[in-house]
Enzyme design. Structure first.
Site, PDB file in Angstrom:
ATOM      1  N   CYS A 332       0.831  -1.198   0.000  1.00 33.27           N
ATOM      2  CA  CYS A 332       0.000   0.000   0.000  1.00 33.27           C
ATOM      3  C   CYS A 332       0.873   1.258   0.000  1.00 33.27           C
ATOM      4  CB  CYS A 332      -0.978  -0.030   1.171  1.00 33.27           C
ATOM      5  SG  CYS A 332      -2.363   1.115   0.968  1.00 33.27           S
ATOM      6  N   HIS A 442      -3.530  -5.347   0.899  1.00 35.47           N
ATOM      7  CA  HIS A 442      -3.264  -5.707   2.287  1.00 35.47           C
ATOM      8  C   HIS A 442      -3.596  -7.184   2.463  1.00 35.47           C
ATOM      9  CE1 HIS A 442      -2.450  -1.748   3.940  1.00 35.47           C
ATOM     10  NE2 HIS A 442      -3.521  -1.264   3.316  1.00 35.47           N
TER      11      HIS A 442
END
Length: 504
Positions: A332, A442
């Site tokens: 991310c 994630h």
């Protein structure tokens, strides 16, 4: 039967509220009751995307897993994600509604938040037999009682009996229990039906005189003393817990995780600690990066400020140099940092505008102010670079990010089948070039075959034999920990207050 509510509050943060709620969810769901967890307001940087594509705190996800149900945004109707300068992103029913400072939230927005809490509580009560509610911090914050949205105000709203849990490991357990009772008014005190002492190490006989005296002082029973169990390995909710994880394990393979000042979703790294031969080291400014076998740059609540931190501390230069020899992987915000630059000329994330990235991947991330991407995602590894032997492997994860990433002369990591990835319209996610790779997914290391492939590369670099793909120690350990947690609570706590509640 009509729905009943029991609430777990703590004498302090990290007293054990989250795990006791998980244990009660496990115990009573196994007894045949329909059980759901609930936390009205949570402040956490560890969050998750539900199947509804809504964002909630990771603790309620674990508790739902313990109850054997799918997590829902109604289990955590208000989530506060700290950003900077006493400002938090406010997420209501799983969707961001804006950034607010303390006064804006507590004064101007409190009524809206309370209505969302009431709506979610009623939703759960209409569908479950037992709602196990988790408080936040301590109910004895007397400066905040009139603005409470997480403790006694919720107990009254839900008509819930309260179990107070106290952490003996940090010392002063009896003072913390007595002090909590003393600072509550009679209306609030009357909700507390028992006390649990958590994280005990030692001889229970020595503790008994104190237990007897605290029962006299408070007028409520101590329902149990829960032993500290080193075998329990459950995800942490608060980044403060990272202080205990400076170096875990003594494996020959050392994975360095950059401890960004604004680190978030650090549970992404948890599965690596269950890999044989692997130990995880948290890297801060001034720490040595030598003798590492891989570097991971995790998520962050502010990519630009943490990227500046890497440059100012010299960590950026060290990571760039080491990328020639060892794998560097970004998740991310960590993926965004690996590119040539991060552009935020509109000041959507910070006032710094465009910031140079690490330049390890030929891509550029732009913050446009188009809103946050919240999605459960899955796709297929394309292959190439570090992951040349994993092409065609299916992976899943979840996305929680702002900004879009445009690739230059570099190969994407994942062909996205569901989700957004680099661009809002989906297609591809991440990038890979030689030793360097990154993704917006994630939970990427929660995919067993992906994780095992990655750690096998590190094993081979160390001259160790690669491991088979036959057993996922992380998944097995998580299941064991939930079962073990329930067993500890059943064996060491009087559950009659909950049992009596369910009989009425």
């Amino acid at each position: 039967m009509s729905s009943r509510c029991i609430m777990v509050q703590g004498t302090s943060s990290s007293a054990g509220k989250s795990v006791l709620v998980a244990a009660l969810c496990r115990i009573f769901s196994r007894r045949g009751y329909r059980v759901a967890p609930f936390k009205s307001q949570n402040m956490s940087l560890n969050s998750f995307t539900t199947s509804e594509n809504r964002e909630i705190a990771i603790a309620q996800v674990l508790q739902a897993e313990a109850a054997g149900i799918e997590p829902s945004h109604h289990m955590n109707p208000v989530l506060l994600k700290p950003k900077e300068d006493f400002t938090s992103q406010v997420i209501v029913h799983g969707r961001p509604v804006g950034n607010m400072n303390f006064n804006e939230y507590q004064v101007d927005f409190r009524g809206t938040a309370l209505e969302a809490i009431k709506e979610s509580l009623e939703y759960l009560k209409s569908r479950y037999d037992l709602i196990v509610i988790e408080g936040a911090g301590s109910p004895a914050e007397i400066n905040m009682r009139d603005r409470d949205l997480a403790n006694m105000e919720i107990a009254h709203l839900a008509d819930a009996d309260v179990i107070l849990v106290a952490d003996i490991d940090r010392g002063g357990v009896f003072a913390s229990i007595a002090g909590t009772f003393m600072l509550l008014d009679e209306r609030d005190r009357s909700r507390i039906k028992g006390v649990v002492i958590n994280k005990f190490r030692g001889n229970l006989d020595i503790l008994m005189p104190g237990i007897e005296r605290i029962e006299e002082i408070t007028g409520v029973p101590v329902l149990g003393v829960l032993p500290y169990d080193e075998a329990l390995r459950l995800p942490e909710e608060d980044s403060a817990s990272l202080a205990d994880r400076k170096y875990r394990g003594k494996g020959k393979i050392k994975v360095g995780v950059i401890r960004l000042p604004r680190i978030s979703n650090f549970t992404d790294i948890d599965p690596l600690e269950y890999e044989e031969d692997v130990s995880v080291k948290l890297i801060e400014a001034g720490d040595s990066l030598h003798n590492l076998d891989a570097i991971i740059i995790p998520g962050t609540r502010n990519t630009i400020k943490d990227l500046i931190h890497l440059h100012e501390t010299g960590l950026a230069h060290e990571i760039m140099e080491l990328s020639q020899d060892i794998p560097v992987f970004g998740i991310c915000g960590g993926f965004q940092m690996l590119g040539r630059r991060v552009v935020d000329d509109g000041g959507h994330e910070s006032a710094h505008g465009t910031v140079e990235g690490l330049g390890l991947l030929d891509c550029e991330t732009v913050f446009t102010g188009d809103g946050k991407i919240i999605s459960q995602s899955h796709g297929e590894i394309i292959g190439g670079g570090l992951f040349h032997g994993l092409g065609g492997e299916t992976v899943e994860g979840y996305e929680l990010h702002e900004g879009t990433t445009v690739l230059g002369d570099v190969k994407p990591l994942i062909r996205v089948e569901k989700g957004s990835g680099n661009l809002r319209d989906g297609g591809f996610d991440g990038a890979v070039d030689g030793n360097v790779a990154g993704t917006y997914f994630h939970g990427i290391f929660h995919n067993f075959r992906f994780r095992r492939y990655f750690t096998n590369i590190l094993r081979e670099q160390r001259g160790l034999e690669p491991l088979d793909y036959d057993r996922d120690d992380f998944r097995d350990s998580r299941r064991f920990s939930l079962d073990r947690l329930a067993e500890i609570v059943e064996n060491n706590m009087d559950l009659s207050p909950v049992e009596e509640l369910l009989k009425n």
